[in-house]
Design a protein around this motif. Sequence first.
Motif, PDB file in Angstrom:
ATOM      1  N   GLU A   1       0.829  -1.210   0.000  1.00 55.65           N
ATOM      2  CA  GLU A   1       0.000   0.000   0.000  1.00 55.65           C
ATOM      3  C   GLU A   1       0.861   1.257   0.000  1.00 55.65           C
ATOM      4  O   GLU A   1       0.549   2.235  -0.699  1.00 55.65           O
ATOM      5  CB  GLU A   1      -0.930  -0.012   1.207  1.00 55.65           C
ATOM      6  CG  GLU A   1      -1.729   1.267   1.426  1.00 55.65           C
ATOM      7  CD  GLU A   1      -2.622   1.645   0.252  1.00 55.65           C
ATOM      8  OE1 GLU A   1      -3.123   2.796   0.260  1.00 55.65           O
ATOM      9  OE2 GLU A   1      -2.818   0.836  -0.675  1.00 55.65           O
ATOM     10  N   LEU A   2       1.950   1.251   0.748  1.00 58.38           N
ATOM     11  CA  LEU A   2       2.844   2.415   0.745  1.00 58.38           C
ATOM     12  C   LEU A   2       3.451   2.607  -0.636  1.00 58.38           C
ATOM     13  O   LEU A   2       3.551   3.739  -1.142  1.00 58.38           O
ATOM     14  CB  LEU A   2       3.944   2.235   1.789  1.00 58.38           C
ATOM     15  CG  LEU A   2       4.961   3.373   1.893  1.00 58.38           C
ATOM     16  CD1 LEU A   2       4.296   4.695   2.251  1.00 58.38           C
ATOM     17  CD2 LEU A   2       6.040   3.045   2.920  1.00 58.38           C
ATOM     18  N   ALA A   3       3.843   1.512  -1.280  1.00 60.21           N
ATOM     19  CA  ALA A   3       4.405   1.609  -2.633  1.00 60.21           C
ATOM     20  C   ALA A   3       3.380   2.184  -3.604  1.00 60.21           C
ATOM     21  O   ALA A   3       3.719   2.991  -4.486  1.00 60.21           O
ATOM     22  CB  ALA A   3       4.873   0.239  -3.094  1.00 60.21           C
ATOM     23  N   ARG A   4       2.109   1.795  -3.452  1.00 58.22           N
ATOM     24  CA  ARG A   4       1.055   2.351  -4.305  1.00 58.22           C
ATOM     25  C   ARG A   4       0.949   3.859  -4.147  1.00 58.22           C
ATOM     26  O   ARG A   4       0.866   4.610  -5.127  1.00 58.22           O
ATOM     27  CB  ARG A   4      -0.291   1.690  -3.975  1.00 58.22           C
ATOM     28  CG  ARG A   4      -1.451   2.180  -4.855  1.00 58.22           C
ATOM     29  CD  ARG A   4      -2.786   1.663  -4.343  1.00 58.22           C
ATOM     30  NE  ARG A   4      -3.179   2.320  -3.099  1.00 58.22           N
ATOM     31  CZ  ARG A   4      -3.822   3.502  -3.045  1.00 58.22           C
ATOM     32  NH1 ARG A   4      -4.111   4.154  -4.160  1.00 58.22           N
ATOM     33  NH2 ARG A   4      -4.154   4.019  -1.875  1.00 58.22           N
ATOM     34  N   LEU A   5       0.986   4.310  -2.905  1.00 55.12           N
ATOM     35  CA  LEU A   5       0.888   5.743  -2.653  1.00 55.12           C
ATOM     36  C   LEU A   5       2.078   6.493  -3.228  1.00 55.12           C
ATOM     37  O   LEU A   5       1.928   7.521  -3.910  1.00 55.12           O
ATOM     38  CB  LEU A   5       0.788   5.998  -1.146  1.00 55.12           C
ATOM     39  CG  LEU A   5      -0.538   5.670  -0.473  1.00 55.12           C
ATOM     40  CD1 LEU A   5      -0.386   5.768   1.037  1.00 55.12           C
ATOM     41  CD2 LEU A   5      -1.635   6.604  -0.963  1.00 55.12           C
ATOM     42  N   LEU A   6       3.272   5.983  -2.971  1.00 53.65           N
ATOM     43  CA  LEU A   6       4.471   6.684  -3.425  1.00 53.65           C
ATOM     44  C   LEU A   6       4.538   6.760  -4.950  1.00 53.65           C
ATOM     45  O   LEU A   6       5.066   7.730  -5.506  1.00 53.65           O
ATOM     46  CB  LEU A   6       5.724   6.005  -2.871  1.00 53.65           C
ATOM     47  CG  LEU A   6       5.860   6.009  -1.343  1.00 53.65           C
ATOM     48  CD1 LEU A   6       7.147   5.296  -0.930  1.00 53.65           C
ATOM     49  CD2 LEU A   6       5.830   7.425  -0.782  1.00 53.65           C
ATOM     50  N   SER A   7       3.984   5.756  -5.607  1.00 58.87           N
ATOM     51  CA  SER A   7       3.999   5.767  -7.073  1.00 58.87           C
ATOM     52  C   SER A   7       3.113   6.873  -7.631  1.00 58.87           C
ATOM     53  O   SER A   7       3.220   7.215  -8.819  1.00 58.87           O
ATOM     54  CB  SER A   7       3.537   4.409  -7.609  1.00 58.87           C
ATOM     55  OG  SER A   7       2.137   4.233  -7.429  1.00 58.87           O
ATOM     56  N   GLN A   8       2.259   7.431  -6.806  1.00 52.74           N
ATOM     57  CA  GLN A   8       1.351   8.491  -7.250  1.00 52.74           C
ATOM     58  C   GLN A   8       1.838   9.893  -6.874  1.00 52.74           C
ATOM     59  O   GLN A   8       1.115  10.865  -7.071  1.00 52.74           O
ATOM     60  CB  GLN A   8      -0.045   8.256  -6.672  1.00 52.74           C
ATOM     61  CG  GLN A   8      -0.682   6.960  -7.136  1.00 52.74           C
ATOM     62  CD  GLN A   8      -2.071   6.766  -6.561  1.00 52.74           C
ATOM     63  OE1 GLN A   8      -2.943   7.635  -6.654  1.00 52.74           O
ATOM     64  NE2 GLN A   8      -2.280   5.629  -5.931  1.00 52.74           N
ATOM     65  N   LEU A   9       3.051   9.989  -6.359  1.00 50.75           N
ATOM     66  CA  LEU A   9       3.592  11.320  -6.035  1.00 50.75           C
ATOM     67  C   LEU A   9       3.923  12.119  -7.289  1.00 50.75           C
ATOM     68  O   LEU A   9       3.949  13.357  -7.258  1.00 50.75           O
ATOM     69  CB  LEU A   9       4.850  11.182  -5.175  1.00 50.75           C
ATOM     70  CG  LEU A   9       4.644  10.936  -3.691  1.00 50.75           C
ATOM     71  CD1 LEU A   9       5.976  10.613  -3.014  1.00 50.75           C
ATOM     72  CD2 LEU A   9       3.989  12.145  -3.022  1.00 50.75           C
ATOM     73  N   HIS A  10       4.206  11.442  -8.400  1.00 50.84           N
ATOM     74  CA  HIS A  10       4.572  12.108  -9.646  1.00 50.84           C
ATOM     75  C   HIS A  10       3.734  11.556 -10.796  1.00 50.84           C
ATOM     76  O   HIS A  10       3.305  10.396 -10.760  1.00 50.84           O
ATOM     77  CB  HIS A  10       6.055  11.889  -9.963  1.00 50.84           C
ATOM     78  CG  HIS A  10       6.989  12.402  -8.913  1.00 50.84           C
ATOM     79  ND1 HIS A  10       7.360  11.637  -7.815  1.00 50.84           N
ATOM     80  CD2 HIS A  10       7.620  13.595  -8.780  1.00 50.84           C
ATOM     81  CE1 HIS A  10       8.183  12.340  -7.057  1.00 50.84           C
ATOM     82  NE2 HIS A  10       8.360  13.528  -7.613  1.00 50.84           N
ATOM     83  N   ASP A  11       3.528  12.390 -11.814  1.00 57.28           N
ATOM     84  CA  ASP A  11       2.839  11.904 -13.006  1.00 57.28           C
ATOM     85  C   ASP A  11       3.862  11.370 -14.005  1.00 57.28           C
ATOM     86  O   ASP A  11       5.064  11.316 -13.729  1.00 57.28           O
ATOM     87  CB  ASP A  11       1.951  12.998 -13.612  1.00 57.28           C
ATOM     88  CG  ASP A  11       2.741  14.189 -14.162  1.00 57.28           C
ATOM     89  OD1 ASP A  11       3.964  14.077 -14.366  1.00 57.28           O
ATOM     90  OD2 ASP A  11       2.123  15.250 -14.378  1.00 57.28           O
ATOM     91  N   GLU A  12       3.381  10.985 -15.180  1.00 56.30           N
ATOM     92  CA  GLU A  12       4.255  10.350 -16.167  1.00 56.30           C
ATOM     93  C   GLU A  12       5.283  11.308 -16.754  1.00 56.30           C
ATOM     94  O   GLU A  12       6.257  10.882 -17.390  1.00 56.30           O
ATOM     95  CB  GLU A  12       3.415   9.742 -17.286  1.00 56.30           C
ATOM     96  CG  GLU A  12       2.680  10.738 -18.162  1.00 56.30           C
ATOM     97  CD  GLU A  12       1.375  11.238 -17.530  1.00 56.30           C
ATOM     98  OE1 GLU A  12       0.685  12.051 -18.170  1.00 56.30           O
ATOM     99  OE2 GLU A  12       1.063  10.804 -16.395  1.00 56.30           O
TER     100      GLU A  12
END
Length: 463
Positions: free
Chosen positions: A233-244
């Motif tokens: 879940e933490l990895a999911r959140l961190l992956s959304q800190l930046h866009d493509e």
Amino acid sequence: MRERDARTRSELAELQGDMLAALAEWVRIPSVSAVPDHRADVVRSARWLVAALRAAGFPVVEEWETQGLPAVYAHWPPEDASAPTLLVYSHHDVHAVKDEEWRETSPFSPVLRGGRMYGRGVSDAKGQALCHLWALRAHVASGRSAPAVGVTLFIEGEEEIGSVNMADLLREHAGKLAADVVMVSDTMLWSLTDAAVCVGVRGSVNGRLEVRGSHADVHSGAVAGTAPNACTELARLLSQLHDEKGRVALPGFYDAVAPLSSRERAELDAIPFDEAEWLRQSHTRSVRGEHGCGVLERIWCRPSVEVSSLLGGDAEQPSRGVIPPSARADLLLRLVPDQTADEVAGQLRRWLEGRRVAGYDYELTVSSTISDPYLTPPEHPALAALERSMSRAVGHPPLRMRNGGAAPAAQLAREIDAPVLFFGTGLVDDRWHGHDEKVEIQALCQGAETLAYFLEDLAVNVR
């Protein structure tokens, strides 16, 4: 002026051996503020500096106690009572070390080798603080009874842990810290050959995000595929800190970012940047980040969000085959004008609120030691004085640059009600906070010479 400059260089050259010996002696004190076992060493470091300042001639020197670690204050009134006062800010605490990673020397056993000194704090920031003392000694040795301007030093002992008690010190000692100009000496140069004056720093917000799933370690053989996994879940959140495109995804994050003026863009373009050389000096593998922006624009003039640490499960132990109940990440946000730390902290909280999912608990803690970005007023006469002084020291007019790191400049500007200049002697390959930290002796020499000239110029051109 040539004769006066030659005399100043001669005085600085005579003092060089003493000042390098003093720096080595100071670096031997392991003033690591983040490690409780080194509290006594930070106190020793402050008292070493008190003695050095008194020996140099400062008539007023004090050790300032805090709820944490001590700061050092010193003041030397000017020859002419109507002259302006310069307040110099730096710090005497140092970052923690991993002894086993050092190759040139042990962290607190400084050595001179190949025109460099190695040791923790030689560049960040004991060397920078001693440059002012070196310059002052040469300045006064030219026949003066006191400096041409009033000089106040404020050297704190908690910078590496967020300057947690600095606000209290600024309020408690407001009268003693009054000044016409502030100089922050905790910054970097561009290079030894391409002189540049720093005219701004980014701000910072530090946050810790913790995710909790199961109530305890759970054997994966019993629940794998069904239990909430805090690391996932933490990895999911961190992956959304930046866009493509590498842009930060916090809501409203760029709304207050001031666009570069044509002057600022020209100053940026004037810096001689070589990507391959920068990668080598900065010890980075490749250039990443926001699309459409050059490297210098990204690290000096654009905001960013970085994950500075991750913790989840038993990473240091053999696998136990369990699903960890919690995971956490430390976040470091860098800000630029006209963002404010309070606004960005709110954006971070709103970003998390919009991404919570059922079955997990979330906790976001934002550090109280946040700082706003700051730009030196571009037309202030003190900045012009610093540029002239650097030109005299290096032999050609300097460029203008910024620093990508943060400093308490905005806080100092507000509390002291004075413009803030930046002057340091660090280089990108000095490995601040890393192993084998070093300082170039040439950078210290040029820095001390610049500061000696600056004291003269400031007295004449800033009233």
